[in-house]
Design a protein around this motif. Structure first.
Motif, PDB file in Angstrom:
ATOM      1  N   CYS A  98     -47.838  55.669  40.909  1.00  0.00           N
ATOM      2  CA  CYS A  98     -47.626  56.323  39.616  1.00  0.00           C
ATOM      3  C   CYS A  98     -46.504  57.320  39.829  1.00  0.00           C
ATOM      4  O   CYS A  98     -46.729  58.393  40.387  1.00  0.00           O
ATOM      5  CB  CYS A  98     -48.891  57.027  39.128  1.00  0.00           C
ATOM      6  SG  CYS A  98     -48.609  57.981  37.621  1.00  0.00           S
ATOM      7  N   THR A  99     -45.273  56.938  39.409  1.00  0.00           N
ATOM      8  CA  THR A  99     -44.131  57.834  39.670  1.00  0.00           C
ATOM      9  C   THR A  99     -44.154  59.062  38.777  1.00  0.00           C
ATOM     10  O   THR A  99     -43.552  60.076  39.106  1.00  0.00           O
ATOM     11  CB  THR A  99     -42.775  57.112  39.463  1.00  0.00           C
ATOM     12  OG1 THR A  99     -42.690  56.635  38.126  1.00  0.00           O
ATOM     13  CG2 THR A  99     -42.598  55.966  40.446  1.00  0.00           C
ATOM     14  N   LEU A 100     -44.844  58.978  37.621  1.00  0.00           N
ATOM     15  CA  LEU A 100     -44.805  60.101  36.686  1.00  0.00           C
ATOM     16  C   LEU A 100     -45.797  61.201  37.061  1.00  0.00           C
ATOM     17  O   LEU A 100     -45.551  62.372  36.805  1.00  0.00           O
ATOM     18  CB  LEU A 100     -45.102  59.609  35.268  1.00  0.00           C
ATOM     19  CG  LEU A 100     -44.106  58.591  34.703  1.00  0.00           C
ATOM     20  CD1 LEU A 100     -44.505  58.208  33.290  1.00  0.00           C
ATOM     21  CD2 LEU A 100     -42.690  59.146  34.721  1.00  0.00           C
ATOM     22  N   CYS A 101     -46.963  60.790  37.623  1.00  0.00           N
ATOM     23  CA  CYS A 101     -47.978  61.818  37.872  1.00  0.00           C
ATOM     24  C   CYS A 101     -48.954  61.309  38.914  1.00  0.00           C
ATOM     25  O   CYS A 101     -48.620  61.232  40.091  1.00  0.00           O
ATOM     26  CB  CYS A 101     -48.685  62.199  36.571  1.00  0.00           C
ATOM     27  SG  CYS A 101     -49.244  60.768  35.611  1.00  0.00           S
ATOM     28  N   SER A 151     -47.535  52.719  37.521  1.00  0.00           N
ATOM     29  CA  SER A 151     -48.622  52.946  36.567  1.00  0.00           C
ATOM     30  C   SER A 151     -48.250  54.092  35.644  1.00  0.00           C
ATOM     31  O   SER A 151     -48.550  55.238  35.911  1.00  0.00           O
ATOM     32  CB  SER A 151     -49.881  53.262  37.374  1.00  0.00           C
ATOM     33  OG  SER A 151     -50.993  53.427  36.551  1.00  0.00           O
ATOM     34  N   THR A 152     -47.569  53.760  34.526  1.00  0.00           N
ATOM     35  CA  THR A 152     -46.955  54.812  33.715  1.00  0.00           C
ATOM     36  C   THR A 152     -47.703  55.141  32.430  1.00  0.00           C
ATOM     37  O   THR A 152     -47.336  56.092  31.748  1.00  0.00           O
ATOM     38  CB  THR A 152     -45.531  54.385  33.305  1.00  0.00           C
ATOM     39  OG1 THR A 152     -45.606  53.061  32.777  1.00  0.00           O
ATOM     40  CG2 THR A 152     -44.596  54.409  34.488  1.00  0.00           C
ATOM     41  N   ALA A 153     -48.716  54.348  32.069  1.00  0.00           N
ATOM     42  CA  ALA A 153     -49.300  54.587  30.742  1.00  0.00           C
ATOM     43  C   ALA A 153     -50.816  54.432  30.725  1.00  0.00           C
ATOM     44  O   ALA A 153     -51.500  55.094  31.495  1.00  0.00           O
ATOM     45  CB  ALA A 153     -48.623  53.700  29.704  1.00  0.00           C
ATOM     46  N   ASP A 154     -51.338  53.536  29.906  1.00  0.00           N
ATOM     47  CA  ASP A 154     -52.771  53.558  29.590  1.00  0.00           C
ATOM     48  C   ASP A 154     -53.646  52.719  30.507  1.00  0.00           C
ATOM     49  O   ASP A 154     -54.871  52.852  30.470  1.00  0.00           O
ATOM     50  CB  ASP A 154     -52.977  53.124  28.140  1.00  0.00           C
ATOM     51  CG  ASP A 154     -52.504  54.205  27.189  1.00  0.00           C
ATOM     52  OD1 ASP A 154     -51.278  54.321  27.014  1.00  0.00           O
ATOM     53  OD2 ASP A 154     -53.340  54.952  26.657  1.00  0.00           O
ATOM     54  N   TYR A 155     -53.064  51.821  31.300  1.00  0.00           N
ATOM     55  CA  TYR A 155     -53.859  51.032  32.246  1.00  0.00           C
ATOM     56  C   TYR A 155     -54.003  51.772  33.567  1.00  0.00           C
ATOM     57  O   TYR A 155     -53.204  52.651  33.908  1.00  0.00           O
ATOM     58  CB  TYR A 155     -53.189  49.680  32.509  1.00  0.00           C
ATOM     59  CG  TYR A 155     -53.667  48.584  31.585  1.00  0.00           C
ATOM     60  CD1 TYR A 155     -53.427  48.653  30.216  1.00  0.00           C
ATOM     61  CD2 TYR A 155     -54.349  47.473  32.071  1.00  0.00           C
ATOM     62  CE1 TYR A 155     -53.862  47.653  29.361  1.00  0.00           C
ATOM     63  CE2 TYR A 155     -54.778  46.466  31.226  1.00  0.00           C
ATOM     64  CZ  TYR A 155     -54.537  46.557  29.878  1.00  0.00           C
ATOM     65  OH  TYR A 155     -54.967  45.568  29.038  1.00  0.00           O
ATOM     66  N   ARG A 156     -55.051  51.410  34.304  1.00  0.00           N
ATOM     67  CA  ARG A 156     -55.147  51.779  35.712  1.00  0.00           C
ATOM     68  C   ARG A 156     -55.158  50.472  36.486  1.00  0.00           C
ATOM     69  O   ARG A 156     -55.741  49.488  36.017  1.00  0.00           O
ATOM     70  CB  ARG A 156     -56.422  52.597  35.989  1.00  0.00           C
ATOM     71  CG  ARG A 156     -56.482  53.897  35.198  1.00  0.00           C
ATOM     72  CD  ARG A 156     -55.364  54.873  35.591  1.00  0.00           C
ATOM     73  NE  ARG A 156     -55.383  56.077  34.770  1.00  0.00           N
ATOM     74  CZ  ARG A 156     -54.662  56.237  33.657  1.00  0.00           C
ATOM     75  NH1 ARG A 156     -53.887  55.256  33.225  1.00  0.00           N
ATOM     76  NH2 ARG A 156     -54.729  57.363  32.974  1.00  0.00           N
ATOM     77  N   TRP A 157     -54.540  50.455  37.645  1.00  0.00           N
ATOM     78  CA  TRP A 157     -54.304  49.209  38.372  1.00  0.00           C
ATOM     79  C   TRP A 157     -54.919  49.236  39.760  1.00  0.00           C
ATOM     80  O   TRP A 157     -54.775  50.219  40.491  1.00  0.00           O
ATOM     81  CB  TRP A 157     -52.789  48.953  38.492  1.00  0.00           C
ATOM     82  CG  TRP A 157     -52.121  48.864  37.165  1.00  0.00           C
ATOM     83  CD1 TRP A 157     -51.436  49.861  36.526  1.00  0.00           C
ATOM     84  CD2 TRP A 157     -52.098  47.732  36.280  1.00  0.00           C
ATOM     85  NE1 TRP A 157     -50.983  49.406  35.298  1.00  0.00           N
ATOM     86  CE2 TRP A 157     -51.376  48.114  35.128  1.00  0.00           C
ATOM     87  CE3 TRP A 157     -52.615  46.442  36.354  1.00  0.00           C
ATOM     88  CZ2 TRP A 157     -51.162  47.250  34.058  1.00  0.00           C
ATOM     89  CZ3 TRP A 157     -52.393  45.584  35.288  1.00  0.00           C
ATOM     90  CH2 TRP A 157     -51.667  45.989  34.156  1.00  0.00           C
TER      91      TRP A 157
END
Lengths: 193, 93
Positions: A98-101, A151-157
Motif C-alpha cells: 500500500c504505497t499511500l498508507c 492497495s490504494t482503495a476499498d479492497y484489501r488483498w
C-alpha cells in the motif's frame, strides 16, 4: 486537573461514556469490535490457504469472494472491507503493497509486520520489486512474471501462494503451519524445511 | 460510465494537492500514464468527498494494469503493477 494529566484508563472510560451518551457506539459494540480485531492473525489467513490447497470448491469461492470464504471458516468479517485473493501460479507471482498508507487485510492477517508501513518498503515494492524480493531471500523462476498490487482503495488483498512440493499427504493443519504472513503478502513463499 | 476489461486508459495528469487541501487515492507515479482495465471491482463512495464528510457518490472502482518497465524505465519485461483507481481519474483512449 487538565486532560493532559488524566491517566489513559480514565480518558478511555470518559470517551466511551460520551460515545454511549451520544448514541454513537455502545459499550457492547466496542467490545465486539475489540473481539473482531483480536481474532485477526496470520493463522486465520493460513487456514484459508491450507483449505484452498485441499478443497477445490473452497478455492473457487476464495478467489471469487475472499470475505465469504473467510466467513465460511468462522473468521469475523462483519464491517471488513471486501477481500480480494490473488492466486499465485507457476507463471505469475503477486506482491502486495500500500504505497499511500497502510491498507492491509487485518481481518485475516492481523496487524501488518513493522516493515509493511515503512517508506522504504512502500517505495521499493513498486520501483524495484525484484530487488526487494531478493532481500527477503525470495528468488522466482525466470519464467514467472511478477505482479505488484498497490492497495490504494476499498479492497484489501491477500496472496494465495503455491502449495510447496513434497506436501502431497499433509493434513490441512500441517499445511497451515507452513504459511506465514510474508507468504500472503508475497515477499516470501512457503517452503518445506 | 463502464469501462470494459482490456480498455486502454490514461490516468489524468492532475495534481489537486497543488490547489489546496485534498484526499486522493491515485498514486503520483501513475498520473499521466497509460494502463489497461483488468476489471470493475464495484462502486464505492468517492473517498475524496468521504474524507471531508461531504456526501460521497458511489463511484466505479477499477483494477488497472500498468507495464512495469514503461512506468520506471527499468524492471523485467512482462512484470506489471495493478492499482485500484476510481473512474473519474481515467480517460479511455
Amino acid at each position: 486537573m487538565t486532560i493532559a494529566t488524566l491517566d489513559h484508563d480514565t480518558l478511555l472510560k470518559a470517551l466511551q461514556r460520551v460515545l454511549a451518551d451520544k448514541d454513537i457506539a455502545r459499550p457492547d459494540e466496542i467490545a465486539e469490535r475489540i473481539r473482531i480485531t483480536d481474532a485477526g492473525t496470520p493463522a486465520q489467513g493460513a487456514r484459508m490457504v491450507a483449505k484452498a490447497w485441499c478443497d477445490p470448491a473452497f478455492r473457487t469461492l476464495m478467489l471469487a469472494d475472499g470475505a465469504s470464504a473467510a466467513a465460511l471458516l468462522d473468521i469475523p468479517m462483519r464491517g471488513a472491507p471486501p477481500l480480494g485473493v490473488l492466486e499465485n501460479t507457476a507463471d505469475l507471482h503477486h506482491l502486495v503493497v500500500c504505497t499511500l498508507c497502510s491498507c492491509y487485510p487485518r481481518a485475516v492477517l492481523g496487524y501488518p509486520p513493522f516493515w509493511f508501513k515503512s517508506a522504504a518498503y512502500r517505495a521499493r515494492a513498486v520501483r524495484d520489486p525484484l530487488g526487494l524480493l531478493t532481500e527477503f531471500g525470495t528468488t522466482l523462476p525466470a519464467s514467472t512474471a511478477l505482479r505488484v498490487v498497490d492497495s490504494t482503495a476499498d479492497y484489501r488483498w491477500m496472496v494465495l501462494p503455491l502449495r510447496p512440493h513434497g506436501t502431497e499427504n499433509w493434513s490441512e493443519a500441517e499445511l497451515a503451519s507452513l504459511v506465514h504472513a510474508g507468504d500472503m503478502i508475497g515477499v516470501t513463499i512457503p517452503t518445506v524445511a | 460510465m463502464s469501462l470494459a476489461p482490456g480498455t486502454s486508459v490514461r490516468v489524468k495528469a492532475d495534481w489537486p494537492e497543488l490547489r489546496g487541501r485534498c484526499h486522493i487515492r491515485t498514486p503520483h507515479y501513475v498520473r499521466g500514464e497509460t494502463g489497461t482495465i483488468l476489471r470493475h471491482l464495484g462502486d464505492f463512495p468517492n473517498p475524496e468527498d468521504l474524507a471531508f464528510a461531504r456526501p460521497a457518490a458511489a463511484t466505479p472502482l477499477y483494477h488497472v494494469r500498468f507495464d512495469q518497465p514503461s512506468l520506471w524505465g527499468e524492471g523485467a519485461p512482462g512484470d506489471d503493477i495493478v492499482i485500484e483507481l476510481f473512474a473519474h481519474w481515467l480517460e479511455p483512449l
